[in-house]
Design an enzyme around this catalytic site. Structure first.
Site, PDB file in Angstrom:
ATOM      1  N   MET A 137       0.845  -1.196   0.000  1.00  0.00           N
ATOM      2  CA  MET A 137       0.000   0.000   0.000  1.00  0.00           C
ATOM      3  C   MET A 137       0.883   1.250   0.000  1.00  0.00           C
ATOM      4  O   MET A 137       0.430   2.341   0.333  1.00  0.00           O
ATOM      5  CB  MET A 137      -0.922  -0.001   1.218  1.00  0.00           C
ATOM      6  CG  MET A 137      -1.906  -1.181   1.176  1.00  0.00           C
ATOM      7  SD  MET A 137      -3.436  -0.866   2.047  1.00  0.00           S
ATOM      8  CE  MET A 137      -2.846  -0.608   3.696  1.00  0.00           C
ATOM      9  N   GLN A 139       5.538 -11.786   6.994  1.00  0.00           N
ATOM     10  CA  GLN A 139       5.062 -12.557   8.151  1.00  0.00           C
ATOM     11  C   GLN A 139       4.433 -11.614   9.187  1.00  0.00           C
ATOM     12  O   GLN A 139       3.643 -12.007  10.015  1.00  0.00           O
ATOM     13  CB  GLN A 139       6.266 -13.301   8.750  1.00  0.00           C
ATOM     14  CG  GLN A 139       5.986 -14.200   9.918  1.00  0.00           C
ATOM     15  CD  GLN A 139       4.991 -15.297   9.584  1.00  0.00           C
ATOM     16  OE1 GLN A 139       5.110 -15.936   8.539  1.00  0.00           O
ATOM     17  NE2 GLN A 139       4.017 -15.501  10.462  1.00  0.00           N
ATOM     18  N   ASP A 165       2.115  -9.574   8.740  1.00  0.00           N
ATOM     19  CA  ASP A 165       0.661  -9.686   8.596  1.00  0.00           C
ATOM     20  C   ASP A 165       0.337 -11.172   8.448  1.00  0.00           C
ATOM     21  O   ASP A 165      -0.044 -11.638   7.371  1.00  0.00           O
ATOM     22  CB  ASP A 165       0.199  -8.884   7.384  1.00  0.00           C
ATOM     23  CG  ASP A 165       0.532  -7.416   7.546  1.00  0.00           C
ATOM     24  OD1 ASP A 165      -0.227  -6.702   8.198  1.00  0.00           O
ATOM     25  OD2 ASP A 165       1.599  -6.987   7.054  1.00  0.00           O
ATOM     26  N   HIS A 177       9.258  -3.476   3.523  1.00  0.00           N
ATOM     27  CA  HIS A 177       8.920  -3.682   2.106  1.00  0.00           C
ATOM     28  C   HIS A 177      10.189  -3.946   1.291  1.00  0.00           C
ATOM     29  O   HIS A 177      10.209  -4.791   0.405  1.00  0.00           O
ATOM     30  CB  HIS A 177       8.256  -2.429   1.529  1.00  0.00           C
ATOM     31  CG  HIS A 177       6.959  -2.051   2.163  1.00  0.00           C
ATOM     32  ND1 HIS A 177       6.805  -0.904   2.895  1.00  0.00           N
ATOM     33  CD2 HIS A 177       5.753  -2.662   2.176  1.00  0.00           C
ATOM     34  CE1 HIS A 177       5.556  -0.816   3.310  1.00  0.00           C
ATOM     35  NE2 HIS A 177       4.883  -1.874   2.910  1.00  0.00           N
TER      36      HIS A 177
HETATM   37  P1  AMP Z   1       1.494  -2.993   3.370  1.00  0.00           P
HETATM   38  O1  AMP Z   1       2.055  -1.923   2.507  1.00  0.00           O
HETATM   39  O2  AMP Z   1       1.449  -2.636   4.803  1.00  0.00           O
HETATM   40  O3  AMP Z   1       0.212  -3.559   2.845  1.00  0.00           O
HETATM   41  O4  AMP Z   1       2.555  -4.176   3.290  1.00  0.00           O
HETATM   42  C1  AMP Z   1       2.926  -4.749   2.066  1.00  0.00           C
HETATM   43  C2  AMP Z   1       3.654  -6.046   2.322  1.00  0.00           C
HETATM   44  O5  AMP Z   1       4.810  -5.776   3.087  1.00  0.00           O
HETATM   45  C3  AMP Z   1       2.803  -7.034   3.136  1.00  0.00           C
HETATM   46  O6  AMP Z   1       2.998  -8.331   2.626  1.00  0.00           O
HETATM   47  C4  AMP Z   1       3.341  -6.879   4.519  1.00  0.00           C
HETATM   48  O7  AMP Z   1       3.183  -8.033   5.307  1.00  0.00           O
HETATM   49  C5  AMP Z   1       4.815  -6.600   4.234  1.00  0.00           C
HETATM   50  N1  AMP Z   1       5.414  -5.920   5.375  1.00  0.00           N
HETATM   51  C6  AMP Z   1       4.976  -4.806   5.984  1.00  0.00           C
HETATM   52  N2  AMP Z   1       5.749  -4.521   7.052  1.00  0.00           N
HETATM   53  C7  AMP Z   1       6.693  -5.479   7.124  1.00  0.00           C
HETATM   54  C8  AMP Z   1       7.785  -5.741   7.997  1.00  0.00           C
HETATM   55  N3  AMP Z   1       8.065  -4.972   9.033  1.00  0.00           N
HETATM   56  N4  AMP Z   1       8.552  -6.830   7.753  1.00  0.00           N
HETATM   57  C9  AMP Z   1       8.283  -7.641   6.700  1.00  0.00           C
HETATM   58  N5  AMP Z   1       7.275  -7.441   5.851  1.00  0.00           N
HETATM   59  C10 AMP Z   1       6.479  -6.382   6.046  1.00  0.00           C
END
Ligand code: AMP
Length: 524
Positions: free
Chosen positions: A34, A157, A159, A41
């Site tokens: 997002m 992991q 989420d 990321h």
């Molecule tokens: P989001 O932008 O929050 O929807 O996250 C995009 C992807 O990045 C999702 O698969 C999340 O699980 C992963 N993600 C977000 N934060 C972390 C983190 N701290 N460590 C690993 N993966 C993450």
């Protein structure tokens, strides 16, 4: 790097690029996000780069996954900064569509906006308070997977519920993609990186680090032998209560695949929590696993991997997971069934139903014992006929996919040493110890020639042997199936001038230091 904001541009770009690559079928990795990218990321992107020829990052703040009282409007949007980060990280294409472009809202009629994963998975943990959230996630991820058709898609992991649900949707809807998970990336305080951390003040960030501290307390209790869900949750709660500003929403221990609650941990459990800090909602989790360590050894042909792996396994009393023997066993089954080795669909069918067992030989030097569908084939798989057909069978994608799946099932219990070309990057990216064995082409050619001489087989000149190995290296690094790749966290051992025993000793010392946490003096 391209930035596409429309489906038409994305399709066009992908088609042209795939035509350019022919006859190779390049592998595409997708990292759905997002935006408001952070090092969590970027770690996913880095993993995707290691495993694929082309990496796409999607950036879309998905309205379907926000409830009416949630932070959709204020969610951070910083596309220019994201673009620069992606460029630096070596991303090939960003797909950043609007909701209208993705067909989520149309001017005249409503669209199909719900993929319904099983309620048992969407109504627990975060699903209790975030009604409709996971349908929104599942819908958008399904759309992205259909549009891009990546070879692999990457999820954090962090989420964990999202990850489990996506795996389930992909399996239930037969979407042809491999879902790859990546461990949570954290600040030095332990706070999981999140785009929502931007909402926190410096003081709140400090307070929020209690989330991970409380999970770590449970992990320590688990490592000390505690298996009861109630007691592990109580330990977590106690630590969480040390920071008054934190309002826990839930702390639960569930099966990481089905998300069903656990009374106690047999093999593995997901300890997950959500808490509010002021107006910000934070989540975190850890996996508690009863698993023995995994040692992954990768490297080019002729670096001595299989001999070393076998000896390391013996010394550490682990199982040498002889993947070569697995491919041989399948080859035996194919020949035995009378199927032509070119008949890929028929081979895919029998491989997906086969059951391979491996066991230690009776004597220390004896080969690994192998059974397929209950029949012992330890001797039979060493025949010349099998040797001459095994490469052709191993090059078939469905065979490799099925055997990797079986290897990963072994990995759930751990206690194995395994060697190959992409074990540390692909098959077991979470292996406790990753080794990359190399040697110069000259050294490997010399060893190969010596081997052939010892076996009394016709030998090639050293120059010819070196040329063959250089060509093989290039092919192994560029092949479509299981290309040779060094994991960034692998320890490289240059074996020129080292004997097998010296290399083995070095790996055992590393194991004692890194995995068992002993000092090198203890190991020696
Ligand atoms: P989001 O932008 O929050 O929807 O996250 C995009 C992807 O990045 C999702 O698969 C999340 O699980 C992963 N993600 C977000 N934060 C972390 C983190 N701290 N460590 C690993 N993966 C993450």
């Amino acid at each position: 790097m391209y930035l596409c904001t429309t489906v038409a541009a994305l399709r066009c770009y992908l088609r042209l690029w795939q035509i350019e690559q022919r006859p190779i079928e390049p592998e595409v990795g997708l990292v759905p996000t997002m935006g408001a990218l952070h090092s969590g990321h970027l770690a996913l992107i880095e993993r995707a780069r290691q495993q694929n020829d082309f990496v796409i990052v999607s950036i879309f703040v998905n309205p379907l996954q926000f409830g009416p009282t949630e932070d959709f409007q204020k969610y951070p949007r910083q596309i220019e900064q994201d673009r620069q980060l992606c460029q630096k990280a070596g991303v090939d294409l960003i797909f950043a569509p609007t909701a209208i472009e993705l067909g989520l809202v149309t001017a005249t009629e409503s669209a199909t906006t719900a993929v319904f994963p099983p309620q048992s998975m969407t109504s627990v943990l975060c699903g209790r308070s975030r009604i409709g959230h996971f349908q929104g996630v599942a819908t958008i991820v399904t759309k992205l997977l259909n549009l891009i058709q990546p070879t692999r898609a990457y999820f954090g992991q962090k989420d964990a519920q999202q990850l489990a649900i996506i795996r389930r949707v992909v399996a239930d809807l037969n979407i042809p993609v491999e879902i790859v998970s990546f461990p949570t990336v954290r600040e030095s305080s332990g706070l999981a990186k999140s785009s929502r951390n931007q909402y926190l003040t410096a003081e709140e960030k400090e307070q929020a680090s209690v989330l991970y501290r409380s999970l770590r307390q449970a992990e320590l209790a688990f490592q000390g032998g505690e298996r009861s869900s109630a007691r592990l949750i109580a330990v977590t709660k106690l630590e969480l209560a040390t920071v008054q500003a934190i309002e826990p929403e839930y702390i639960e221990l569930v099966d990481p695949t089905t998300l069903m609650p656990l009374q106690q941990i047999e093999e593995v459990g997901l300890l997950a929590l959500a808490a509010r800090l002021g107006t910000t909602r934070l989540i975190d989790n850890i996996i508690l696993r009863n698993r023995q360590p995994i040692v992954a050894i990768d490297g080019p042909a002729g670096a001595g991997k299989s001999t070393v792996a076998r000896q390391v396994a013996q010394a550490l009393k682990l199982l040498y997971l002889d993947t070569g023997a697995m491919y041989r066993a399948v080859t035996w089954l194919v020949l035995e069934s009378g199927i032509s080795i070119e008949d890929e669909p028929a081979i895919a069918e029998i491989v997906s139903k086969c059951d391979i067992e491996l066991g230690m030989g009776d004597e220390p030097q004896a080969p690994i014992r192998v059974w397929i569908n209950g029949q012992e084939v330890t001797q039979a798989i060493r025949s010349l006929e099998i040797t001459s057909h095994v490469s052709a069978i191993a090059a078939q994608t469905p065979v490799r996919q099925e055997l990797v799946k079986q290897q990963q099932r072994w990995g759930e219990k751990g206690g194995i040493v395994i060697e190959g070309r992409d074990i540390g990057t692909h098959v077991f990216p979470d292996a406790e110890l990753k080794i990359f064995l190399t040697a110069s082409v000259q050294e490997r050619a010399r060893r190969r020639q010596q081997d052939l001489k010892n076996r009394g087989e016709a030998d090639l000149s050293l120059e010819q042997m070196q040329q063959n190995l250089s060509e093989r290296d290039w092919k192994d690094s560029n092949r479509n199936i299981a290309p040779l790749r060094k994991a960034p966290d692998a320890i490289e051992i240059q074996t020129d001038g080292l004997s097998i025993a010296e290399v083995t000793d070095r790996i055992i010392t590393l194991y004692r230091e890194k995995v068992e946490g002993q000092s090198s003096t203890l190991a020696n």
